[in-house]
Write a protein that holds these residues in place. Structure first.
Motif, PDB file in Angstrom:
ATOM      1  N   PRO A  49       0.803  -1.216   0.000  1.00 54.24           N
ATOM      2  CA  PRO A  49       0.000   0.000   0.000  1.00 54.24           C
ATOM      3  C   PRO A  49       0.851   1.289   0.000  1.00 54.24           C
ATOM      4  CG  PRO A  49      -0.007  -1.011   2.187  1.00 54.24           C
ATOM      5  CD  PRO A  49       0.752  -1.931   1.286  1.00 54.24           C
ATOM      6  N   GLN A  50       0.141   2.401  -0.183  1.00 50.94           N
ATOM      7  CA  GLN A  50       0.790   3.717  -0.203  1.00 50.94           C
ATOM      8  C   GLN A  50       1.526   3.967   1.118  1.00 50.94           C
ATOM      9  OE1 GLN A  50      -2.763   6.176  -0.901  1.00 50.94           O
ATOM     10  NE2 GLN A  50      -1.513   7.348  -2.315  1.00 50.94           N
ATOM     11  N   LYS A  51       2.647   4.647   1.023  1.00 50.71           N
ATOM     12  CA  LYS A  51       3.446   5.139   2.161  1.00 50.71           C
ATOM     13  C   LYS A  51       4.255   4.064   2.873  1.00 50.71           C
ATOM     14  CE  LYS A  51       3.419   8.643   2.129  1.00 50.71           C
ATOM     15  NZ  LYS A  51       4.071   9.339   0.981  1.00 50.71           N
ATOM     16  N   THR A  52       4.465   2.946   2.214  1.00 50.97           N
ATOM     17  CA  THR A  52       5.239   1.885   2.852  1.00 50.97           C
ATOM     18  C   THR A  52       6.665   1.795   2.311  1.00 50.97           C
ATOM     19  OG1 THR A  52       4.365   0.328   1.231  1.00 50.97           O
ATOM     20  CG2 THR A  52       3.221   0.448   3.354  1.00 50.97           C
ATOM     21  N   GLY A  53       6.999   2.672   1.338  1.00 48.11           N
ATOM     22  CA  GLY A  53       8.327   2.625   0.724  1.00 48.11           C
ATOM     23  C   GLY A  53       8.258   2.170  -0.729  1.00 48.11           C
ATOM     24  N   THR A  54       7.088   2.290  -1.325  1.00 46.22           N
ATOM     25  CA  THR A  54       6.908   1.783  -2.699  1.00 46.22           C
ATOM     26  C   THR A  54       7.778   2.535  -3.713  1.00 46.22           C
ATOM     27  OG1 THR A  54       4.972   3.209  -3.036  1.00 46.22           O
ATOM     28  CG2 THR A  54       4.543   0.961  -2.308  1.00 46.22           C
ATOM     29  N   THR A  55       8.001   3.833  -3.501  1.00 44.77           N
ATOM     30  CA  THR A  55       8.810   4.600  -4.457  1.00 44.77           C
ATOM     31  C   THR A  55      10.281   4.221  -4.335  1.00 44.77           C
ATOM     32  OG1 THR A  55       7.256   6.373  -3.993  1.00 44.77           O
ATOM     33  CG2 THR A  55       9.078   6.913  -5.433  1.00 44.77           C
ATOM     34  N   ALA A  56      10.728   3.961  -3.101  1.00 45.57           N
ATOM     35  CA  ALA A  56      12.120   3.511  -2.906  1.00 45.57           C
ATOM     36  C   ALA A  56      12.303   2.172  -3.611  1.00 45.57           C
ATOM     37  CB  ALA A  56      12.417   3.399  -1.418  1.00 45.57           C
ATOM     38  N   TYR A 148      -0.267   7.457   9.705  1.00 47.36           N
ATOM     39  CA  TYR A 148       0.246   8.784  10.064  1.00 47.36           C
ATOM     40  C   TYR A 148       0.997   9.407   8.878  1.00 47.36           C
ATOM     41  CZ  TYR A 148       2.401  12.389  13.013  1.00 47.36           C
ATOM     42  OH  TYR A 148       2.796  13.578  13.563  1.00 47.36           O
ATOM     43  N   SER A 149       1.803   8.599   8.216  1.00 54.60           N
ATOM     44  CA  SER A 149       2.544   9.081   7.048  1.00 54.60           C
ATOM     45  C   SER A 149       1.566   9.509   5.944  1.00 54.60           C
ATOM     46  CB  SER A 149       3.472   7.968   6.542  1.00 54.60           C
ATOM     47  OG  SER A 149       3.989   8.270   5.277  1.00 54.60           O
ATOM     48  N   TRP A 150       0.486   8.746   5.792  1.00 52.01           N
ATOM     49  CA  TRP A 150      -0.515   9.064   4.767  1.00 52.01           C
ATOM     50  C   TRP A 150      -1.215  10.387   5.085  1.00 52.01           C
ATOM     51  CZ3 TRP A 150      -5.768   9.904   4.364  1.00 52.01           C
ATOM     52  CH2 TRP A 150      -6.295   9.884   3.063  1.00 52.01           C
ATOM     53  N   GLY A 252      19.124  10.813   5.340  1.00 53.57           N
ATOM     54  CA  GLY A 252      18.675   9.889   6.396  1.00 53.57           C
ATOM     55  C   GLY A 252      18.095   8.601   5.828  1.00 53.57           C
ATOM     56  N   PHE A 253      18.369   8.347   4.550  1.00 51.97           N
ATOM     57  CA  PHE A 253      17.846   7.141   3.902  1.00 51.97           C
ATOM     58  C   PHE A 253      18.891   6.579   2.938  1.00 51.97           C
ATOM     59  CE2 PHE A 253      13.870   9.176   5.131  1.00 51.97           C
ATOM     60  CZ  PHE A 253      13.080   8.093   5.503  1.00 51.97           C
ATOM     61  N   TRP A 254      18.663   5.353   2.483  1.00 47.70           N
ATOM     62  CA  TRP A 254      19.517   4.752   1.462  1.00 47.70           C
ATOM     63  C   TRP A 254      19.176   5.337   0.101  1.00 47.70           C
ATOM     64  CZ3 TRP A 254      23.494   1.174   2.128  1.00 47.70           C
ATOM     65  CH2 TRP A 254      23.667   0.751   3.455  1.00 47.70           C
ATOM     66  N   CYS A 255      20.216   5.574  -0.682  1.00 42.81           N
ATOM     67  CA  CYS A 255      20.053   6.217  -1.990  1.00 42.81           C
ATOM     68  C   CYS A 255      20.926   5.494  -3.010  1.00 42.81           C
ATOM     69  CB  CYS A 255      20.508   7.683  -1.911  1.00 42.81           C
ATOM     70  SG  CYS A 255      19.593   8.631  -0.671  1.00 42.81           S
ATOM     71  N   CYS A 265      18.930  10.457  -4.424  1.00 43.07           N
ATOM     72  CA  CYS A 265      17.948  10.070  -3.400  1.00 43.07           C
ATOM     73  C   CYS A 265      16.550  10.404  -3.903  1.00 43.07           C
ATOM     74  CB  CYS A 265      18.192  10.850  -2.113  1.00 43.07           C
ATOM     75  SG  CYS A 265      19.827  10.580  -1.411  1.00 43.07           S
ATOM     76  N   LEU A 266      15.539   9.910  -3.208  1.00 44.03           N
ATOM     77  CA  LEU A 266      14.174  10.304  -3.554  1.00 44.03           C
ATOM     78  C   LEU A 266      13.970  11.756  -3.132  1.00 44.03           C
ATOM     79  CD1 LEU A 266      12.164   7.112  -2.508  1.00 44.03           C
ATOM     80  CD2 LEU A 266      13.003   7.754  -4.765  1.00 44.03           C
ATOM     81  N   GLY A 267      12.970  12.399  -3.720  1.00 46.31           N
ATOM     82  CA  GLY A 267      12.738  13.826  -3.454  1.00 46.31           C
ATOM     83  C   GLY A 267      12.238  14.095  -2.031  1.00 46.31           C
ATOM     84  N   LYS A 270       9.442  12.182  -0.105  1.00 45.98           N
ATOM     85  CA  LYS A 270       9.653  10.821   0.415  1.00 45.98           C
ATOM     86  C   LYS A 270      10.689  10.904   1.521  1.00 45.98           C
ATOM     87  CE  LYS A 270       6.937   9.416  -2.734  1.00 45.98           C
ATOM     88  NZ  LYS A 270       5.609   8.881  -2.478  1.00 45.98           N
ATOM     89  N   GLY A 271      10.261  10.585   2.734  1.00 43.24           N
ATOM     90  CA  GLY A 271      11.112  10.784   3.893  1.00 43.24           C
ATOM     91  C   GLY A 271      10.882  12.206   4.383  1.00 43.24           C
ATOM     92  N   ARG A 272       9.593  12.529   4.553  1.00 48.01           N
ATOM     93  CA  ARG A 272       9.222  13.900   4.970  1.00 48.01           C
ATOM     94  C   ARG A 272       9.616  14.148   6.418  1.00 48.01           C
ATOM     95  NH1 ARG A 272       4.213  13.105   1.924  1.00 48.01           N
ATOM     96  NH2 ARG A 272       4.258  14.590   0.218  1.00 48.01           N
ATOM     97  N   LYS A 273       9.771  15.427   6.707  1.00 51.36           N
ATOM     98  CA  LYS A 273      10.051  15.796   8.104  1.00 51.36           C
ATOM     99  C   LYS A 273       8.723  16.217   8.740  1.00 51.36           C
ATOM    100  CE  LYS A 273      14.728  16.069   7.429  1.00 51.36           C
ATOM    101  NZ  LYS A 273      14.919  14.798   6.770  1.00 51.36           N
TER     102      LYS A 273
HETATM  103  P1  A3P Z   1       7.602   9.332   4.973  1.00 52.12           P
HETATM  104  O1  A3P Z   1       7.763  10.405   3.947  1.00 52.12           O
HETATM  105  O2  A3P Z   1       6.347   9.449   5.753  1.00 52.12           O
HETATM  106  O3  A3P Z   1       8.823   9.188   5.868  1.00 52.12           O
HETATM  107  P2  A3P Z   1       5.762   5.622  -0.645  1.00 52.12           P
HETATM  108  O4  A3P Z   1       6.845   5.774  -1.641  1.00 52.12           O
HETATM  109  O5  A3P Z   1       5.117   4.268  -0.695  1.00 52.12           O
HETATM  110  O6  A3P Z   1       4.797   6.772  -0.681  1.00 52.12           O
HETATM  111  O7  A3P Z   1       6.439   5.644   0.795  1.00 52.12           O
HETATM  112  C1  A3P Z   1       7.055   6.785   1.304  1.00 52.12           C
HETATM  113  C2  A3P Z   1       7.854   6.348   2.515  1.00 52.12           C
HETATM  114  O8  A3P Z   1       8.965   5.553   2.108  1.00 52.12           O
HETATM  115  C3  A3P Z   1       8.474   7.489   3.269  1.00 52.12           C
HETATM  116  O9  A3P Z   1       7.500   7.909   4.204  1.00 52.12           O
HETATM  117  C4  A3P Z   1       9.746   6.870   3.883  1.00 52.12           C
HETATM  118  O10 A3P Z   1       9.642   6.678   5.257  1.00 52.12           O
HETATM  119  C5  A3P Z   1       9.851   5.500   3.215  1.00 52.12           C
HETATM  120  N1  A3P Z   1      11.162   5.144   2.677  1.00 52.12           N
HETATM  121  C6  A3P Z   1      11.711   3.898   2.765  1.00 52.12           C
HETATM  122  N2  A3P Z   1      12.904   3.872   2.175  1.00 52.12           N
HETATM  123  C7  A3P Z   1      13.128   5.118   1.685  1.00 52.12           C
HETATM  124  C8  A3P Z   1      14.219   5.691   0.962  1.00 52.12           C
HETATM  125  N3  A3P Z   1      15.290   4.974   0.637  1.00 52.12           N
HETATM  126  N4  A3P Z   1      14.131   7.003   0.634  1.00 52.12           N
HETATM  127  C9  A3P Z   1      13.034   7.732   0.982  1.00 52.12           C
HETATM  128  N5  A3P Z   1      11.960   7.221   1.647  1.00 52.12           N
HETATM  129  C10 A3P Z   1      12.009   5.925   2.003  1.00 52.12           C
END
Ligand code: A3P
Length: 319
Positions: A49-56, A148-150, A252-255, A265-267, A270-273
């Motif tokens: 599902p959304q927000k689990t790391g699908t873009t990574a 929460y991330s969603w 703060g993430f793997w790239c 790295c992702l934009g 992804k990995g919001r503060k």
């Molecule tokens: P947050 O932005 O809430 O931290 P999706 O791509 O499915 O929308 O998931 C986004 C989430 O991927 C981010 O949620 C982040 O925690 C997680 N994530 C896991 N690995 C990541 C990576 N290498 N770079 C960025 N985000 C990553």
């Protein structure tokens, strides 16, 4: 209820029996143009599902020399979103146009990632009828963190209801709450009913075609996860992710590691503060998801799969 059941049964009969996969039907193939080929269909789907790391996972997958994604759809934030919702009615040609003709059908692996497929009522049935041999990949994190991330994601996209109501209001809204709040609540919480959704996929796909990734491990140890993914897909050559990925301490993430030590790295989205979830919301959600998590642990046990650490921790909590 009975009528409902028989309508559903009828639809399934129509999809799988009366309306068989056109790619398997010689009569269809004989009248198609030479350029049209069912090789332009994905060998696997990343369903969310959304927000689990699908873009990574998507970024890591396309680094592999034999793995090719769809071309982006401008309408749906790059995802094709064919098997859920109404794009399905645009038909198979519309879908296949997103994919290149593979240069080597055996070794090339086309795929698409649409994170809304996971909780869609229709997606598993529709996908199984068009691409029954496709492998399905899903990623799970603690459903409370996912919710929460969603919510944070909706706020950054300026969803009026998410801006208006606090996270606590969203998750605790009762039946008499305003409809916009109830709708937001459902979209926030329902994808986290993991066992229900996975069971639905397993109605249409055999367990060996399904890979469940621990999203926490994808975040902290992606190269081990990518080894597992490559093995599951049976893709070659083996790609060494431990050399191709690097931890970016600024992000703060793997790239992806580029030449001269640069990283891709992702934009920012992804990995919001955002501030950590408060303990009241955490406790509410732990209890809200408890039964769902118990069901998930039973399902993983039945599938012979290890429990992710977040699930073990959740199950140990007192009710
Ligand atoms: P947050 O932005 O809430 O931290 P999706 O791509 O499915 O929308 O998931 C986004 C989430 O991927 C981010 O949620 C982040 O925690 C997680 N994530 C896991 N690995 C990541 C990576 N290498 N770079 C960025 N985000 C990553």
């Amino acid at each position: 209820k009975e009528l409902d059941k028989s309508i559903q049964g009828g639809e399934l009969f129509f999809t799988l029996v009366l309306n068989p996969n056109p790619c398997d039907d010689k009569r269809h193939r004989d009248i198609w143009s030479k350029e049209k080929t069912c090789d332009r269909l994905p060998k696997f789907l990343v369903v969310g599902p959304q927000k689990t790391g699908t873009t990574a996972l998507y970024l890591f997958l396309i680094m592999h020399p034999s793995i090719i994604s769809n071309s982006p759809s401008p309408k749906t934030f790059e995802e094709v979103q064919f098997f859920n919702r109404n794009n399905y009615h645009r038909g198979i040609d519309w879908y296949m146009d997103f994919f290149p003709t593979p240069s080597n059908v055996t070794t090339d692996f086309l795929f698409e990632k649409s994170a809304n497929y996971f909780h869609s009522e229709e997606a598993p049935k529709r996908a199984a009828s068009l691409i029954p041999k496709a492998k399905i990949i899903t990623i799970l994190i603690d459903p409370s963190d996912r919710a929460y991330s969603w919510y944070q994601h909706q706020r950054s996209h300026e969803d009026p209801a998410a801006l208006k109501f606090s996270f606590y209001q969203v998750i605790t809204a009762g039946p008499r709450a305003p409809s916009e709040l109830r709708a937001l609540q459902k979209r926030c919480l329902a994808p986290g009913w993991y066992a229900t959704h996975i069971e639905r996929w397993l109605t249409y796909f055999p367990p060996y075609q399904l890979l469940i990734i621990d999203g926490q491990q994808l975040r902290t140890d992606p190269s081990t996860v990518m080894d597992e993914v490559q093995k599951f897909l049976g893709v070659s050559p083996h790609y060494n992710y431990s050399e191709a990925l690097t931890f970016d301490s600024h992000k703060g993430f793997w790239c992806q590691l580029l030449e001269e030590g640069k990283t891709k790295c992702l934009g920012k989205s992804k990995g919001r503060k955002y501030p950590p979830m408060d303990s009241e919301c955490r406790a509410f959600l732990s209890s809200y998801y408890r039964d769902h998590n118990v069901e998930l642990s039973k399902l993983l046990h039945k599938l012979g799969q290890p429990l992710p650490s977040w699930l073990r921790q959740e199950l140990q909590k007192e009710t």
